[in-house]
Design an enzyme around this catalytic site. Structure first.
Site, mmCIF file in Angstrom:
data_model
loop_
_atom_site.group_PDB
_atom_site.id
_atom_site.type_symbol
_atom_site.label_atom_id
_atom_site.label_comp_id
_atom_site.label_asym_id
_atom_site.label_seq_id
_atom_site.Cartn_x
_atom_site.Cartn_y
_atom_site.Cartn_z
ATOM 1 N N ASP A 42 0.658 6.477 -7.476
ATOM 2 C CA ASP A 42 0.794 6.078 -6.327
ATOM 3 C C ASP A 42 0.522 6.957 -5.477
ATOM 4 O OD1 ASP A 42 2.468 3.871 -6.864
ATOM 5 O OD2 ASP A 42 4.138 4.794 -6.674
ATOM 6 N N ARG A 82 10.923 0.335 -2.712
ATOM 7 C CA ARG A 82 9.981 1.310 -2.995
ATOM 8 C C ARG A 82 10.210 2.307 -2.206
ATOM 9 N NH1 ARG A 82 4.314 2.341 -4.333
ATOM 10 N NH2 ARG A 82 4.122 3.434 -2.884
#
Length: 278
Positions: A98, A267
């Site tokens: 990420d 998230r």
């Protein structure tokens, strides 16, 4: 209750029982972080986190990132929404770590399953340290001193993320605010000193100092090697699952195999430090 960890594969991953993440004490926090360093990905069943709970949990481990493109929870902008009814999520169906398009990529991410398909929609994680350790010494020596360019545009191309005038402006601003950055091909974990591969198809465009042919060949080798099954773990989601992974030493892949079913995830992304090489 006692926190218990059940390993899931030799390379990474453990299911964690005996903790309510909304009631985590300081001792619990230290235990969870130690387990994160040991297992790299932690899986929790049966948690019930509101967006505020999730943000509060993540903030115990560091400052939170606000994503420049994905939609966010209105009252909790640190929580991004991954919803197949709102987003084109094909960019998650490739191996990636990420937000490596910033100077200080995340320490970790905490993903909360809000709604999951009846079947499909699994996520896989791979251990970057297990992959590095399995390379031959000559390849390790070759890549230890190399750097690579990471580019936001690879995962957010115009054809999927600039479909409206508003989206075009948003993506253009994200690219302006996040020009390509350089990170080491091999990252040394700041807490464990483990070496791990730090290149993924999601954001790594090229290796600095190599010709286009050399860069492509070496990256393809590292991409294929790092996602071998023996370095990975696969998780079948249930609603209210929470997964916490160490973004510095793993990559992941969200299977895009559940069409006509809806999948909703929240998230929280915890900022980390500037990657350092060997």
């Amino acid at each position: 209750m006692t926190i218990n960890a059940t390993p899931l594969t030799p390379a990474l991953g453990a299911r964690i029982d005996g903790i309510d993440l909304t009631q985590m004490t300081a001792d619990d926090q230290r235990t969870v972080y130690k387990l994160l360093l040991k297992y790299q990905v932690l899986f929790f069943r049966g948690q019930h986190l509101s967006p505020a709970d999730q943000a509060s949990l993540a903030e115990r481990f560091g400052r939170l990132h606000i994503h420049p493109i994905y939609p966010k929870v209105e009252q909790q902008p640190e929580i991004l929404i991954l919803d197949t009814a709102l987003n084109d999520l094909r960019d998650n169906a490739l191996w990636h770590t990420d937000v490596t398009f910033i100077e200080t990529p995340p320490l970790g991410s905490i993903l909360n399953a809000i709604q999951v398909p009846e079947y499909g929609g699994d996520t896989l994680w791979a251990s970057s340290s297990a992959a590095y350790d399995a390379l031959s010494p000559p390849i390790q020596q070759l890549i230890d001193g190399l750097d690579a360019e990471h580019d936001i545009q690879l995962s957010f191309p115009d054809e999927r993320f600039s479909t409206t005038a508003e989206a075009q402006q948003q993506v253009a601003k994200a690219r302006q605010d996040h020009p390509p950055v350089i990170h080491p091909v091999v990252r040394v974990h700041p807490d464990t000193s483990k070496k791990g591969l730090f290149v993924t198809p999601g954001f790594t465009r090229r290796i600095i100092g190599l010709s286009a042919l050399e860069s492509r060949a070496l990256l393809e080798l590292l991409f294929a090697h790092s996602t071998r099954p023996e370095f990975s773990v696969r998780w079948h989601w249930q609603a209210n699952d929470v997964v916490f992974w160490d973004n510095r030493i793993t990559q992941h892949y969200a299977c895009n195999d559940y069409h006509l079913q809806r999948r909703v995830m929240h998230r929280a992304t915890i900022l980390g430090d500037k990657p350092k090489g060997p």
